[in-house]
Design a protein around this motif. Structure first.
Motif, PDB file in Angstrom:
ATOM      1  N   PRO A  69       8.038   4.324   1.816  1.00  0.00           N
ATOM      2  CA  PRO A  69       8.530   2.942   1.695  1.00  0.00           C
ATOM      3  C   PRO A  69       9.986   2.795   2.119  1.00  0.00           C
ATOM      4  N   PHE A  70      10.829   3.775   1.755  1.00  0.00           N
ATOM      5  CA  PHE A  70      12.238   3.709   2.130  1.00  0.00           C
ATOM      6  C   PHE A  70      12.409   3.894   3.635  1.00  0.00           C
ATOM      7  N   LEU A  71      11.683   4.839   4.227  1.00  0.00           N
ATOM      8  CA  LEU A  71      11.825   5.116   5.654  1.00  0.00           C
ATOM      9  C   LEU A  71      11.350   3.940   6.495  1.00  0.00           C
ATOM     10  N   VAL A  72      10.266   3.287   6.061  1.00  0.00           N
ATOM     11  CA  VAL A  72       9.740   2.153   6.817  1.00  0.00           C
ATOM     12  C   VAL A  72      10.702   0.971   6.770  1.00  0.00           C
ATOM     13  N   THR A  78      18.861  -8.359  -1.423  1.00  0.00           N
ATOM     14  CA  THR A  78      18.900  -8.682  -2.848  1.00  0.00           C
ATOM     15  C   THR A  78      17.507  -9.023  -3.372  1.00  0.00           C
ATOM     16  N   VAL A  79      16.765  -9.817  -2.620  1.00  0.00           N
ATOM     17  CA  VAL A  79      15.396 -10.166  -3.027  1.00  0.00           C
ATOM     18  C   VAL A  79      14.510  -8.925  -3.008  1.00  0.00           C
ATOM     19  N   THR A  80      14.754  -8.034  -2.050  1.00  0.00           N
ATOM     20  CA  THR A  80      13.997  -6.780  -1.999  1.00  0.00           C
ATOM     21  C   THR A  80      14.219  -5.962  -3.269  1.00  0.00           C
ATOM     22  N   PRO A  84       0.817  -1.237   0.000  1.00  0.00           N
ATOM     23  CA  PRO A  84       0.000   0.000   0.000  1.00  0.00           C
ATOM     24  C   PRO A  84       0.842   1.274   0.000  1.00  0.00           C
ATOM     25  N   LEU A  85       1.969   1.244   0.736  1.00  0.00           N
ATOM     26  CA  LEU A  85       2.854   2.411   0.744  1.00  0.00           C
ATOM     27  C   LEU A  85       3.489   2.607  -0.627  1.00  0.00           C
ATOM     28  N   TYR A  86       3.787   1.504  -1.295  1.00  0.00           N
ATOM     29  CA  TYR A  86       4.385   1.608  -2.626  1.00  0.00           C
ATOM     30  C   TYR A  86       3.383   2.197  -3.620  1.00  0.00           C
ATOM     31  N   ILE A  87       2.121   1.802  -3.495  1.00  0.00           N
ATOM     32  CA  ILE A  87       1.085   2.370  -4.373  1.00  0.00           C
ATOM     33  C   ILE A  87       0.973   3.872  -4.153  1.00  0.00           C
TER      34      ILE A  87
END
Length: 344
Positions: free
Chosen positions: A104-107, A242-244, A50-53
């Protein structure tokens, strides 16, 4: 080892990792610990979706709002207070949040720290042992001996942390750091190119030009940072990172094919609608102008008719006066003729 500030995240993440590992290990799947880390990564990224959206929406809004921001900056460059007021009005009007794309980055930052402790100390966070248990175990040891003691104890308790020959509780100095750096580079490069592709206004403003410069810098330094950090942390955390990165590339691809294309189509429809409205407005203006000319012509024609009528009336009056003068002349002539006859 002592409790940390990130135990509130590390403990549930470690327990979830153990739950996935137990399921895979019971099914006799090779590399269960590594696969469990991959599945844990996908679960975490799914929860952050949801944060990415919202980040996608914020990025799209940024491209729309950027030209108006530039106009405000140029108009009020000498009045910072007025500039801030107009910026705030613009953000409220459009619903754009400049910090919306950072969440998203901060979380992920506290999640990364929590997972560092999970992979460094699997006895506490994966197997559920107490911190006092670990302190007693490593008493009198220092440096790398502490890590090795914890790993050996975890393996004695049945936790196999090997994945394709790599012990994910230890540091890995070749393959995983390179993969981490490469996937980081691809993630930033793909996101930057997607921005240019689906937001044509991206490079047309000063703020977006600055963002593009930042992206180029990140494309160089972020992979290098990722590589050097990967050399210092447990390999399990490098697998997660890496998977992220790979998941971020997949998310960007889906966004390009579904979300951004839909937004682009919507923008094109809006532009067509605006063009059509402008064309209709121009046609109406032309029609009004033509109607005005016709009315003027009608007005001029009616004025000419009025003058003609007045001229005709004047001519009639002139004719009547002439007739009256003729009558008077005839009467005077006849009266003079009768007087001469009497004198004879």
């Amino acid at each position: 080892m002592n409790p940390t500030w990130f135990d509130f995240l590390a403990i549930p993440l470690g327990r979830l990792l153990k739950l996935i590992y137990d399921f895979l290990h019971t099914a006799h799947i090779p590399g269960s610990y590594g696969i469990a880390i991959i599945l844990l990564t996908l679960i975490v990224r799914g929860l952050l979706l949801p944060l990415y959206i919202k980040q996608i929406q914020s990025t799209s809004k940024m491209a729309e709002v950027a030209p108006r921001i530039q106009e405000i900056q140029q108009k009020y460059k000498g009045d910072q207070r007025k500039m801030q007021e107009e910026m705030l009005k613009l953000y409220q009007e459009t619903g754009y949040n400049p910090a919306g794309g950072c969440w998203p980055f901060l979380v992920q930052i506290p999640i990364l720290f929590a997972l560092y402790y999970v992979f460094q100390n699997p006895l506490v966070y994966v197997l559920g042992k107490s911190h006092q248990y670990v302190r007693d175990l490593i008493q009198g040891k220092a440096g790398y001996a502490i890590t090795q003691t914890i790993i050996d104890e975890a393996q004695k308790l049945g936790l196999d942390m090997h994945f394709f020959g790599i012990n994910l509780a230890q540091k890995e100095l070749v393959v995983l750091p390179i993969l981490s750096a490469a996937t980081m580079f691809l993630s930033i490069w793909f996101a930057s190119n997607s921005q240019k592709r689906f937001n044509p206004q991206y490079s047309q403003s000063q703020s977006n030009a600055m963002a593009e410069s930042i992206n180029r810098t990140m494309m160089i330094f972020s992979p290098l940072m990722s590589y050097f950090i990967a050399l210092q942390v447990p390999a399990g955390l490098v697998v997660y990172w890496t998977v992220t990165n790979l998941f971020s590339i997949l998310q960007q691809f889906v966004a390009n094919e579904v979300v951004y294309k839909k937004l682009k189509h919507k923008k094109e429809e809006e532009e067509k609608k605006k063009q059509l409205e402008k064309q209709i407005k121009r046609e109406q203006e032309k029609e009004n102008l033509n109607n005005g000319k016709e009315e003027n012509q009608d007005g001029e024609g009616s004025g000419e008719d009025l003058e003609k009528k007045e001229q005709e009336e004047r001519e009639k009056e002139e004719q009547m006066r002439k007739k009256e003068l003729e009558k008077l002349k005839q009467q005077m002539t006849s009266s003079q003729g009768g007087g001469k006859k009497k004198k004879k």
